[in-house]
Write a protein that holds these residues in place. Structure first.
Motif, PDB file in Angstrom:
ATOM      1  N   LEU A 151      57.750   2.120 -18.857  1.00 12.07           N
ATOM      2  CA  LEU A 151      56.539   1.605 -19.486  1.00 12.07           C
ATOM      3  C   LEU A 151      56.735   1.414 -20.990  1.00 12.07           C
ATOM      4  CD1 LEU A 151      53.591   0.753 -19.253  1.00 12.07           C
ATOM      5  CD2 LEU A 151      52.942   3.172 -19.470  1.00 12.07           C
ATOM      6  N   THR A 175      50.468   0.896 -12.961  1.00 11.74           N
ATOM      7  CA  THR A 175      51.306   2.055 -13.233  1.00 11.74           C
ATOM      8  C   THR A 175      51.118   3.137 -12.180  1.00 11.74           C
ATOM      9  OG1 THR A 175      49.595   2.880 -14.753  1.00 11.74           O
ATOM     10  CG2 THR A 175      51.446   1.672 -15.711  1.00 11.74           C
ATOM     11  N   ASP A 177      46.012   2.119 -13.554  1.00 11.91           N
ATOM     12  CA  ASP A 177      46.785   3.295 -13.152  1.00 11.91           C
ATOM     13  C   ASP A 177      46.347   3.807 -11.787  1.00 11.91           C
ATOM     14  OD1 ASP A 177      48.822   5.318 -14.003  1.00 11.91           O
ATOM     15  OD2 ASP A 177      47.131   6.628 -13.502  1.00 11.91           O
TER      16      ASP A 177
END
Length: 294
Positions: A18, A11, A39
């Motif tokens: 998402l 991400t 992330d």
């Protein structure tokens, strides 16, 4: 853990993609799933919101924008390689957060994996939002086929080299291919470990081509499974700065090609690659900037 499946997604401020990714995931498999969000420095709060809304999610902060392959490797190291050996998850999934899962798509890939015991990577049919099928299963790029695709592809879309490289004229069928799009992959853990995962020199682009090549050279197969389908919205990170991403694509392409022709007497060939890619990058980057009015 048993039949639990780990799904890794990288991400970087993914926005509403998402939530769609996570909401559609239960349709893809009957197995219990743990989603690891690796992330790379999101600032939009989406991963944190997902963590609150979906109890099967885990957030792994990589510490910066490390690139796609590096983030996946971190997640695999954290959640798979150090797992309890008695659980020994045989497969895991890597997918972009802008993927929307089709019905039974992951289970269909797992069923295909049972038919292909030497499959290191299996990939679904990927649909674009306009209803067309994305050419996600391709040959490895040879000098002629890949070179002509790179040089004339942006200007002559229907050229025969691009069609051959992308297997555009192949009917969808379950088969071994050169490489599969990293947008959505079912990976056999032993195969991924065998080739030491993604090559972390690739920040973005070509890491999936490189992985497919190294898997094949290690005796594994890349298997296209068009009976499994996903939708790829392509809005996660590639569209934010097209010029920057195009330049990164060309740098990654040079890294890939230079690795395949490393000998001293191949230096003129590497120089030709570098020169041709620099010219192409300049042309396509300028074209992209004109479109955006820069």
């Amino acid at each position: 853990m048993g039949d639990e499946l780990v799904v890794v997604t990288v991400t970087y401020s993914p926005g509403p993609h998402l939530d769609r990714f996570l909401a559609s995931l239960p349709h893809a498999t009957e197995r219990p799933v743990t989603v690891v969000m690796a992330d790379n420095g999101s600032t939009d709060g989406s991963p944190e919101e997902a963590l609150q809304r979906y109890p099967n999610t885990r957030l792994l902060r990589t510490g910066g924008n490390l690139g796609y392959g590096t983030a996946v490797n971190r997640a695999v190291s954290e959640y798979l390689r150090d797992a309890d050996p008695s659980h020994d998850p045989e497969f895991f999934v890597v997918a972009n957060p802008d993927v929307q899962w089709g019905p039974h798509s992951i289970d269909t890939l797992l069923e295909a994996a049972a038919r292909w015991p030497r499959a290191g990577a299996l990939g679904p049919l990927i649909n674009d939002p306009d209803g067309t099928v994305y050419p996600s299963a391709r040959h490895q790029p040879s000098i002629v086929r890949g070179g002509m695709h790179a040089v004339v592809g942006p200007f002559w879309k229907s050229n025969p080299w691009t069609a051959a490289y992308r297997q555009d004229r192949e009917e969808p069928s379950e088969r071994v291919v050169g490489w599969l799009s990293g947008a959505c992959l079912l990976l056999r853990r032993s195969a991924f470990d065998d080739v030491s995962g993604f090559d972390e020199r690739y920040f973005m682009y070509m890491e999936d081509v490189d992985l497919g090549d190294r898997l094949a050279k290690a005796g594994w197969q890349n298997v296209y499974v068009p009976s499994a389908e996903v939708l790829h919205h392509k809005g996660h990170s590639t569209g934010r700065d097209p010029a920057r991403n195009l330049a990164a694509h060309h740098r990654s392409t040079y890294t890939f090609l230079a690795d395949r022709y490393p000998r001293w007497w191949q230096a003129p060939l590497r120089g030709a690659f570098r020169g041709a890619l620099a010219v192409r990058a300049g042309l396509v980057v300028r074209k992209s900037r004109r479109r955006k009015g820069h």
